[in-house]
Scaffold this active site. Sequence first.
Site, PDB file in Angstrom:
ATOM      1  N   SER A   1       0.870  -1.128  -0.023  1.00 26.00           N
ATOM      2  CA  SER A   1       0.118  -0.126  -0.085  1.00 26.00           C
ATOM      3  C   SER A   1       0.859   1.305  -0.005  1.00 26.00           C
ATOM      4  O   SER A   1       2.028   1.341   0.659  1.00 26.00           O
ATOM      5  CB  SER A   1      -0.834   0.104   1.259  1.00 26.00           C
ATOM      6  OG  SER A   1      -1.573   1.352   1.435  1.00 26.00           O
ATOM      7  N   ASP A   2       0.380   2.203  -0.826  1.00 25.78           N
ATOM      8  CA  ASP A   2       1.066   3.686  -0.681  1.00 25.78           C
ATOM      9  C   ASP A   2       0.908   4.269   0.781  1.00 25.78           C
ATOM     10  O   ASP A   2      -0.093   3.649   1.570  1.00 25.78           O
ATOM     11  CB  ASP A   2       0.401   4.584  -1.750  1.00 25.78           C
ATOM     12  CG  ASP A   2       0.864   4.453  -3.333  1.00 25.78           C
ATOM     13  OD1 ASP A   2       1.710   3.908  -3.247  1.00 25.78           O
ATOM     14  OD2 ASP A   2       0.014   4.422  -4.086  1.00 25.78           O
ATOM     15  N   LYS A   3       1.836   4.856   1.060  1.00 27.93           N
ATOM     16  CA  LYS A   3       1.707   5.563   2.502  1.00 27.93           C
ATOM     17  C   LYS A   3       0.705   6.850   2.319  1.00 27.93           C
ATOM     18  O   LYS A   3      -0.294   6.970   2.756  1.00 27.93           O
ATOM     19  CB  LYS A   3       2.993   5.988   2.822  1.00 27.93           C
ATOM     20  CG  LYS A   3       2.943   6.968   4.246  1.00 27.93           C
ATOM     21  CD  LYS A   3       4.305   7.261   4.845  1.00 27.93           C
ATOM     22  CE  LYS A   3       4.875   8.487   3.836  1.00 27.93           C
ATOM     23  NZ  LYS A   3       4.314   9.836   4.163  1.00 27.93           N
TER      24      LYS A   3
END
Length: 858
Positions: free
Chosen positions: A334-336
Amino acid sequence: MNSAPASTNDSSNSEPDLEQADLETVYQRLETTAAGLTSTEAAQRLEQYGRNELADEEISDLMKFLRYFWGPIPWMIEAAAFLSALIGHWPDFGIIMGLLIYNAASGFWQERKASNALAALKAGMAPKARALRDGKFSLIDAAEVVPGDVIRIKLGEVLPADVRFIGGDYISIDQAALTGESLPVSKKVGDSGYSGSIAKKGEMTAVVIGTGKNTFFGRTASLVATAGTAASHSQKAVGQIGDFLIFLSMVLAFVLFSVEFYRDVIVKDDWHWTELVDILRLILVLLIASIPVAMPTVITVTNALGALALSRKKAIVSRLEAIEELAGVDILCSDKTGTLTKNQLSLGEPILFDTDNPETITLAGALASQRDDDDPIDLAVVAGLKQTDGLDSFRVEKFVPFDPVSKCTETTVVDADGKTWKYTKGAPQVIIELCQLDDETKTRGEQSVLDLAARGMRALGVAESADDGASWKFLGILSLLDPPRDDSKETIRQAQEHGIEVKMITGDDVAIGNEISGQLGIGNHLQAAADLFTKEMDMSHLPEPITACVEKADGFGRVFPEHKYGIVKALQDRGHVVAMTGDGVNDAPALKQADCGVAVSGATDAARAAADLILTEPGLSTIVDAIDEARKIFERIINYVLFRVSMTLDIMFVVVLSTCFFGFSPLTPVMIVFLALLDDVPIMTIAYDNTLLPDKPVRWNMRRLLTISSLMGLLSVIQSFTLLLIGMEWMGNHDWLAWIHLTHDQLQTVIFLQIVAGGHLLLFVMRSRSLFFMPPWPAQPLFLAIVGTQLLAVLMCGLGWFVSPIPWAIIGLVWFYMLVWMVILDLVKLAIYRRVEQSENHRPAWYKRFLKSRLNRK
């Protein structure tokens, strides 16, 4: 204009490069002016160049419909129809072809209905553009922008096409999704801008030089779209089931043919060609019996309805097979920023130097900010004030915005007493140098900045001057952090409980990533992707030590877009089913490679085109909700497959065994077709069935599936064959059975009723992993469909519709017999599941990993 304008250099093209040519040449080439186009010219160019969008590969409705006639299972149905025509059984031919066409039409209609619904949802997401048409700016769909249009780009808007800026003072655009640049890029008149970039500051007008596939990211996305994709796990599984049933049916057909040929041709001295025709008729019955005619349709319908259910959870499915891939995901990358965090900076506890009051330094920082600006740092500092009334007592005389050279902002204000003050905020090293601090204070300030960086926080120095900037007082350091979303920690906990490992992907430094991932419970063992993957590495064939490091890491910092592909490939090489989030053109290869690529909210068209799942709301909870829904959908499909394979084995073996041992077929071809209709058509409502949410990833395990369904099918054969033997006794006219008498045709009806009833009762058994009467209970559509089917079957047998009628007492006895067997099958099912799970749990770890890798590798 006879050709599309070129927006990039091409040595083979004599046309000018519109990104580099002077603006006068651009106007001439595009046959436009700074006054834009008329509506008539725009319509002509839209017809010539096409819509400004990345067209998905369209498959005609006819081809979609014909796909339902291609594949192992449709081939078996078509072979049975051909054999019926060959031996002249035209009623059978008509019924079989009608069933084949019905299945195709049903699946096509459901898929089209789902596609239309999803297309409507996507249409609602279409971006807009402000174009100068007929001398005035108006809002139009971005897809209608054409080369030569003059458009206005404002703060926060997305560039709808490749452009050259022609008017305005200044604009700063974020091109990270396209070029990987981490900071916004300042543009002026004459500079170019790429489609998909986002305006962060300023406002300018621009002339469009490229649209659709002729844009920077359109060409990149086209390269991704041409890449081949492997068959999904679902397609492979259905193919394996079809192969298994075809092989088994061929073996049984050979046995049946051999026995009958020996009995009717070799042994007899006066055999006739009609005996061969009768043998072919028996083979026809077996072929029809061995076909799970509705399996492709049921799977398609279940996935299509599941896609609509996911759309209500703000997740749009662009590929139906992705639902089953999503159900098996065990690692989510997942992207932050914006996914795990709010993408909204907030103030932490300030570090005080020449003041004792935290509110003083915050007020100073707020005075050195623009309250009405959308700059995230300015907004965060102003929002950090406990009370904003203090700002109103100052009058701003001059404000100098941030620029990359000075690395600070500066404001001149007058307080309520008429005294002039100057405030500045910016890079700590710049502010420290400006204040000319002593060595001890300077060292303390520099160390404070390093300490904040180690905790993943950005630092802003703040200073004030009371003598028009002749000398500055260092008030201290403000700390800034992009905080986690309110729901992120709980969502990650839920994901971990469901067997999903979350790995954080961020372009920020490892220290910042470690701070956030630690707060969220992901872990603080982040790897620097740039140190892990070298330029010389072949991302498609990564060495084992690298894949092992990727698997162990809690996440990755300093990630460039090209690293995402390597992360996905490494995890897949380790046997994982991977979901990857992304939003830019450079993310497209990773989204395409992932088992389930997820385009997050606000993603570019290129990312959406490469992704399997498109989110319409920010945050990670949407993905986890989608995974949960996908697992329920997958469970429904597995329940159907277990039931269908078991029933197919039952029908095939009963037909072959009774023919070989007793010399007659227990079912006529018409009965076989009605079995398919009565068993499979109502079962399509399994798409609505209630099911437990699996607490671990679920995926196709063909060994487990075929083992369980084969054992249950064997028990069903025993059940049917036992009733057949009882029926033979009823035909024998024994004195003690004088009250029951059956003819051969009536015995066929008994077996027909038993298989129709037994099939649906078996479904009630197979849909549950515990006792069949325990929740979750069947959904109302499924239950009512089955009840209605059974009533119809009873009326057919009692009144003689298409079959020989049998006494109502016999119908009651058959149902009593089936209910007893239902309990027996349910208890045996529990024992089989327990034994299979014990066997799987005691396998060596290396063998489990080997099976997992073989199962999930694309």
